[in-house]
Design a protein around this motif. Structure first.
Motif, short mmCIF file in Angstrom:
data_model
loop_
_atom_site.label_atom_id
_atom_site.label_comp_id
_atom_site.label_asym_id
_atom_site.label_seq_id
_atom_site.Cartn_x
_atom_site.Cartn_y
_atom_site.Cartn_z
N THR A 1 0.83 -1.20 0.00
CA THR A 1 0.00 0.00 0.00
C THR A 1 0.87 1.25 0.00
O THR A 1 0.47 2.27 -0.55
CB THR A 1 -0.98 0.01 1.19
N ALA B 1 -5.69 -6.69 -0.47
CA ALA B 1 -5.45 -5.72 0.60
C ALA B 1 -5.44 -4.30 0.06
O ALA B 1 -6.00 -3.38 0.68
CB ALA B 1 -4.13 -6.03 1.30
N ASP C 1 -8.23 -2.05 1.60
CA ASP C 1 -7.72 -1.12 2.60
C ASP C 1 -7.45 0.29 2.07
O ASP C 1 -7.39 1.24 2.86
CB ASP C 1 -6.43 -1.66 3.22
#
Length: 159
Positions: free
Chosen positions: A5, A146, A150
């Motif tokens: 991320t 993810a 997220d």
């Protein structure tokens, strides 16, 4: 924040482009070869009690789920996000999150059936390559999920 991320673009259109090129294209290019290798290893080592029985089928099923999911993102969700989100976008987002949960179950099943992709000591090179490639594929899929769950999806969810 994970490394995945942290490396992701912050602007939504760039993030979607990143997901498409880094994950969707990579999954589509890698999975067919892994399925073919799993079929070959399964056939050659059919008599070995430690062989990855059912791995080709599990990868095929996961790939089918992923292809349907990625098509929905590419045709419906991502265009809506690029347009700034639309009323009702929470419904397709909920469907995508449910799909992600299904992908996680598929990943878990594959890891369980292969002793967490740990080849036995007597495994041949193809078997080892299959497990290494599948491990990378599953790690990529986990990072992909993810990143969407997220980082991308929360931008369009109320709360």
């Amino acid at each position: 924040m994970t490394a995945t991320t942290a490396e992701a673009p912050t602007e939504t259109d760039a993030l979607i482009d990143h997901i498409l090129s880094r994950y969707h294209q990579t999954h589509r290019s890698e999975l067919p070869g892994l399925i073919e290798l799993a079929e070959r290893v399964g056939t050659v080592h059919a008599g070995d009690p430690q062989s990855p029985k059912g791995l080709a089928e599990a990868l095929t099923a996961l790939g089918r789920e992923m292809e349907e999911h990625m098509a929905k993102e590419e045709m419906i969700l991502f265009p809506a996000m690029r347009a700034g989100g639309r009323p009702g976008i929470e419904h397709p987002l909920a469907v995508m999150r449910a799909d992600h949960d299904d992908h996680a179950e598929g990943i878990e099943q594959i890891r369980e059936m292969t002793d967490n992709l740990t080849p036995p000591d007597h495994a041949c090179g193809s078997w080892r390559a299959l497990y290494a490639g599948t491990d990378k594929f599953l790690d990529d899929l986990t990072a992909h999920v993810a990143l969407e769950n997220d980082v991308l999806f929360p931008r369009f969810e109320q709360g």
